[in-house]
Design a protein around this motif. Sequence first.
Motif, PDB file in Angstrom:
ATOM      1  N   HIS A   1      22.683 100.480 -74.775  1.00  0.00           N
ATOM      2  CA  HIS A   1      22.673 101.659 -75.696  1.00  0.00           C
ATOM      3  C   HIS A   1      23.784 102.513 -75.416  1.00  0.00           C
ATOM      4  O   HIS A   1      24.407 102.387 -74.185  1.00  0.00           O
ATOM      5  CB  HIS A   1      21.092 102.479 -75.392  1.00  0.00           C
ATOM      6  N   PHE A   2      24.147 103.092 -76.503  1.00  0.00           N
ATOM      7  CA  PHE A   2      25.338 103.871 -76.600  1.00  0.00           C
ATOM      8  C   PHE A   2      25.061 105.115 -77.133  1.00  0.00           C
ATOM      9  O   PHE A   2      24.408 105.419 -78.091  1.00  0.00           O
ATOM     10  CB  PHE A   2      26.448 103.049 -77.553  1.00  0.00           C
ATOM     11  N   GLN A   3      25.630 106.230 -76.366  1.00  0.00           N
ATOM     12  CA  GLN A   3      25.434 107.553 -76.684  1.00  0.00           C
ATOM     13  C   GLN A   3      26.751 108.331 -76.730  1.00  0.00           C
ATOM     14  O   GLN A   3      27.567 108.470 -75.888  1.00  0.00           O
ATOM     15  CB  GLN A   3      24.676 108.557 -75.789  1.00  0.00           C
ATOM     16  N   ALA A   4      27.271 108.705 -78.085  1.00  0.00           N
ATOM     17  CA  ALA A   4      28.643 109.067 -78.376  1.00  0.00           C
ATOM     18  C   ALA A   4      28.926 110.409 -77.595  1.00  0.00           C
ATOM     19  O   ALA A   4      27.901 111.101 -77.440  1.00  0.00           O
ATOM     20  CB  ALA A   4      29.052 109.033 -79.926  1.00  0.00           C
ATOM     21  N   GLU A   5      30.007 110.667 -77.278  1.00  0.00           N
ATOM     22  CA  GLU A   5      30.361 111.943 -76.688  1.00  0.00           C
ATOM     23  C   GLU A   5      29.972 113.012 -77.584  1.00  0.00           C
ATOM     24  O   GLU A   5      30.453 113.102 -78.881  1.00  0.00           O
ATOM     25  CB  GLU A   5      31.926 111.790 -76.291  1.00  0.00           C
ATOM     26  N   GLY A   6      29.467 113.973 -77.031  1.00  0.00           N
ATOM     27  CA  GLY A   6      29.179 115.262 -77.619  1.00  0.00           C
ATOM     28  C   GLY A   6      27.855 115.175 -78.548  1.00  0.00           C
ATOM     29  O   GLY A   6      27.631 116.161 -79.444  1.00  0.00           O
ATOM     30  N   THR A   7      27.139 114.187 -78.546  1.00  0.00           N
ATOM     31  CA  THR A   7      25.775 113.725 -79.307  1.00  0.00           C
ATOM     32  C   THR A   7      24.707 113.422 -78.169  1.00  0.00           C
ATOM     33  O   THR A   7      24.933 113.093 -77.323  1.00  0.00           O
ATOM     34  CB  THR A   7      26.052 112.591 -80.266  1.00  0.00           C
ATOM     35  N   ARG A   8      23.477 113.760 -79.018  1.00  0.00           N
ATOM     36  CA  ARG A   8      22.269 113.421 -78.184  1.00  0.00           C
ATOM     37  C   ARG A   8      21.604 111.999 -78.613  1.00  0.00           C
ATOM     38  O   ARG A   8      20.613 111.568 -78.055  1.00  0.00           O
ATOM     39  CB  ARG A   8      21.197 114.562 -78.246  1.00  0.00           C
ATOM     40  N   ASP A   9      22.023 111.501 -79.856  1.00  0.00           N
ATOM     41  CA  ASP A   9      21.414 110.259 -80.420  1.00  0.00           C
ATOM     42  C   ASP A   9      21.932 109.184 -79.575  1.00  0.00           C
ATOM     43  O   ASP A   9      23.085 108.939 -79.385  1.00  0.00           O
ATOM     44  CB  ASP A   9      21.813 110.078 -81.885  1.00  0.00           C
ATOM     45  N   SER A  10      21.147 108.108 -79.056  1.00  0.00           N
ATOM     46  CA  SER A  10      21.467 106.791 -78.471  1.00  0.00           C
ATOM     47  C   SER A  10      20.791 105.715 -79.391  1.00  0.00           C
ATOM     48  O   SER A  10      19.923 105.655 -79.749  1.00  0.00           O
ATOM     49  CB  SER A  10      20.715 106.807 -77.059  1.00  0.00           C
TER      50      SER A  10
END
Length: 249
Positions: free
Chosen positions: A67-76
């Motif tokens: 899984h990937f969670q972009a920097e500054g976000t909470r969505d994975s």
Amino acid sequence: MSQGAGDSGSRLLFLTGLLSALGPSLVCCIHVYTQREVHGTVGSHVTLSCSFWSSEWISEDISITWHFQAEGTRDSTSIFHYAKGQPYIDDVGSFKERMEWVGNPQRKDGSIVIHNLDYTDNGTFTCDVKNPPDIVGKSSQVTLYVFEKVPPRPGLVLGSIVAGALVLVALLLALVYLLRHCWLRRRDLRQRRLSAMEKGKLQRSAKDASKRSRQAPVLYAMLDHGRSTKAASEKKAKSTPGDSRKDKK
């Protein structure tokens, strides 16, 4: 007999219940391992390593998910999935054409490679492994930092500083050794010169003493000869007046 059989049956049921209660706690959970952080540069590639340990044999139903969670976000979002012996790269997201599967579940490896890095790849990647019946365990996370140039690591900087200090100490020790060696050599040369001068003086004094010892008999002989010559002349002078008197008579 019936009472003993009943007691034995109740004990068996008690032991079965106890083992059933302790059973889940005796099974070890699956463990997943990743690096804490990975550094990369724009346009290059990085390997996101993921290894695991399971108390069970690697089954055909093993699954590995990234899984990937972009920097500054909470969505994975799910970007990769391995199941039934086949890797699947999700079509959603920017990794679909830049990801490569390099893992091997039989070797307990679930690593992936991301090519052509970009600043948008900064974020947290999560590796999750399930190996039925060993499905209890925590996933592991690795943070990716993408830079224009990879900054030096603190350990590398510290190692460079320590290495430089050791080299400096080695140079100072070498310099001290050379200075001491030169000083000892000059001292030895000076001592040799002094000993040579003293030896020369002793030789000259010995030669002078030898000359003096040789000249002394000659001087004594000359003095004796002079004395004898003087005595003879005096004796001749004394005898001369008597002879003249005889001639006159």
